[in-house]
Design a protein around this motif. Structure first.
Motif, PDB file in Angstrom:
ATOM      1  N   HIS A 174       0.885  -1.049  -0.200  1.00  0.00           N
ATOM      2  CA  HIS A 174       0.042   0.148   0.044  1.00  0.00           C
ATOM      3  C   HIS A 174       0.765   1.264  -0.175  1.00  0.00           C
ATOM      4  O   HIS A 174       1.976   1.264   0.631  1.00  0.00           O
ATOM      5  CB  HIS A 174      -0.769   0.064   1.365  1.00  0.00           C
ATOM      6  N   TYR A 175       0.628   2.159  -0.947  1.00  0.00           N
ATOM      7  CA  TYR A 175       1.601   3.546  -0.855  1.00  0.00           C
ATOM      8  C   TYR A 175       0.675   4.470  -0.049  1.00  0.00           C
ATOM      9  O   TYR A 175      -0.135   5.226  -0.608  1.00  0.00           O
ATOM     10  CB  TYR A 175       1.867   3.862  -2.456  1.00  0.00           C
ATOM     11  N   ALA A 176       1.126   4.852   1.021  1.00  0.00           N
ATOM     12  CA  ALA A 176       0.881   5.709   1.912  1.00  0.00           C
ATOM     13  C   ALA A 176       1.343   7.039   1.600  1.00  0.00           C
ATOM     14  O   ALA A 176       2.300   7.208   1.503  1.00  0.00           O
ATOM     15  CB  ALA A 176       1.146   5.505   3.512  1.00  0.00           C
ATOM     16  N   PHE A 177       0.436   8.122   1.194  1.00  0.00           N
ATOM     17  CA  PHE A 177       0.868   9.353   0.719  1.00  0.00           C
ATOM     18  C   PHE A 177       1.553   9.953   1.777  1.00  0.00           C
ATOM     19  O   PHE A 177       1.151   9.757   3.048  1.00  0.00           O
ATOM     20  CB  PHE A 177      -0.454  10.175   0.341  1.00  0.00           C
ATOM     21  N   VAL A 185      -2.234  -1.912   5.575  1.00  0.00           N
ATOM     22  CA  VAL A 185      -2.822  -0.680   5.495  1.00  0.00           C
ATOM     23  C   VAL A 185      -2.426   0.162   7.051  1.00  0.00           C
ATOM     24  O   VAL A 185      -2.210   1.467   7.059  1.00  0.00           O
ATOM     25  CB  VAL A 185      -4.321  -0.671   5.296  1.00  0.00           C
ATOM     26  N   MET A 190      -8.626   4.217   5.155  1.00  0.00           N
ATOM     27  CA  MET A 190      -7.414   4.893   4.243  1.00  0.00           C
ATOM     28  C   MET A 190      -7.505   4.142   2.943  1.00  0.00           C
ATOM     29  O   MET A 190      -7.381   2.802   3.094  1.00  0.00           O
ATOM     30  CB  MET A 190      -6.196   4.968   4.737  1.00  0.00           C
ATOM     31  N   TRP A 192      -5.346   3.770   0.063  1.00  0.00           N
ATOM     32  CA  TRP A 192      -4.202   4.031  -0.720  1.00  0.00           C
ATOM     33  C   TRP A 192      -3.997   3.193  -2.085  1.00  0.00           C
ATOM     34  O   TRP A 192      -4.505   1.898  -1.989  1.00  0.00           O
ATOM     35  CB  TRP A 192      -2.921   3.775   0.355  1.00  0.00           C
ATOM     36  N   SER A 223      -2.107   8.778  -8.724  1.00  0.00           N
ATOM     37  CA  SER A 223      -2.759   8.884  -7.634  1.00  0.00           C
ATOM     38  C   SER A 223      -2.250   9.736  -6.624  1.00  0.00           C
ATOM     39  O   SER A 223      -2.726  10.679  -5.769  1.00  0.00           O
ATOM     40  CB  SER A 223      -2.900   7.426  -6.902  1.00  0.00           C
ATOM     41  N   VAL A 224      -0.598   9.682  -6.557  1.00  0.00           N
ATOM     42  CA  VAL A 224       0.053  10.746  -5.736  1.00  0.00           C
ATOM     43  C   VAL A 224       0.020  12.087  -6.166  1.00  0.00           C
ATOM     44  O   VAL A 224      -0.157  13.190  -5.182  1.00  0.00           O
ATOM     45  CB  VAL A 224       1.675  10.138  -6.003  1.00  0.00           C
ATOM     46  N   HIS A 227      -3.395  13.411  -5.270  1.00  0.00           N
ATOM     47  CA  HIS A 227      -3.261  13.747  -3.827  1.00  0.00           C
ATOM     48  C   HIS A 227      -2.751  15.367  -3.295  1.00  0.00           C
ATOM     49  O   HIS A 227      -3.559  15.953  -2.705  1.00  0.00           O
ATOM     50  CB  HIS A 227      -2.442  12.918  -2.767  1.00  0.00           C
TER      51      HIS A 227
END
Length: 253
Positions: A174-177, A185, A190, A192, A223-224, A227
């Motif tokens: 999961h890529y957490a901003f 997670v 969230m 992500w 997605s990034v 954000h």
């Protein structure tokens, strides 16, 4: 000497990002400059038929600009063509508009980023000199990553956020901003993006071994960026996505 004259900037390397009509005969020019970042200025009379600026204040042309002013909106005093760069066309042109829109919506005005200026010019050259779709996509990913780094949002790509362990290519993360890759997670509310470790490492190395990795890298970067854009739309993105989808009249949807 007046304050406005003290705020004069002469012969600065620049690219035009966008222009807007202003009154009957003038333009507002959004320029990206090597030493002063993004600068907005009024080009008075630029729309007049005999104006020396007419036809010069176009995107992707290397220019030398001079301006003055104490407020956020400066006054353009002069512009010259700097040359030395082939103008993009076709797919490269549309990709260039995408880069310009990113700068317009993410880069604060009068915030100097000399390295980003170099990255931008290099990206324009690469888009023109390497027209294959896969190469152009790699150029866009490279610029996106460097833009985020310059803005203070560098993306961790090689190590897991929670443990510091190296990214495993076969694993999913999961890529957490604002943090980076995570195996779990940890925060159920969230949403992500999920990405393979192989894709994270491909972004870090700027090498994409296959279409699946390139496509997943594109989705993650979208997605990034969304954000940080905070729901501001990138209108040129749809055009870049649909380059191959031309209607019978040859217009991109």
């Amino acid at each position: 000497m007046s304050r406005q004259l003290r705020e004069r900037r002469d012969e600065q390397s620049a690219f035009v990002l966008h222009t807007y009509p202003y009154r009957e005969t003038s333009l507002i020019v959004e320029a990206f400059t090597a030493s002063w970042g993004r600068v907005a200025m009024v080009a008075r009379g630029a729309k007049r038929p005999r104006s020396e600026l007419r036809g010069l204040l176009n995107a992707f042309q290397p220019l030398i600009l001079s301006w003055a002013g104490t407020g956020e909106l400066k006054t353009l005093l002069g512009a010259e063509w700097r040359g030395g760069l082939a103008l993009p066309s076709g797919a490269a042109l549309l990709c260039g508009f995408y880069l310009n829109e990113l700068l317009l919506k993410l880069l604060p005005r009068e915030d100097a980023h000399p390295q980003l200026w170099t990255n931008y010019e290099s990206a324009l050259i690469a888009l023109t000199e390497h027209p294959a779709p896969a190469e152009q996509a790699a150029t866009l990913r490279r610029f996106e990553l460097r833009l985020l780094t310059e803005l203070g949002y560098a993306m961790p790509l090689t190590h897991e956020h929670d443990t510091g362990a190296p990214i495993v290519p076969a694993e999913r993360y999961h890529y957490a901003f604002d943090r980076g890759p995570r195996r779990s997670v940890g925060e159920p509310d969230m949403q992500w993006p999920v990405v393979r470790g192989e894709t994270l490492l491909a972004l870090a190395s700027e090498r994409y071994p296959d279409e699946q990795t390139a496509a997943e890298a594109k989705r993650l970067m979208r997605s990034v960026l969304d954000h940080y854009l905070e729901r501001r739309r990138i209108f040129s993105r749809r055009v870049v996505q649909d380059l191959a989808a031309l209607d019978d009249d040859g217009d991109a949807k």
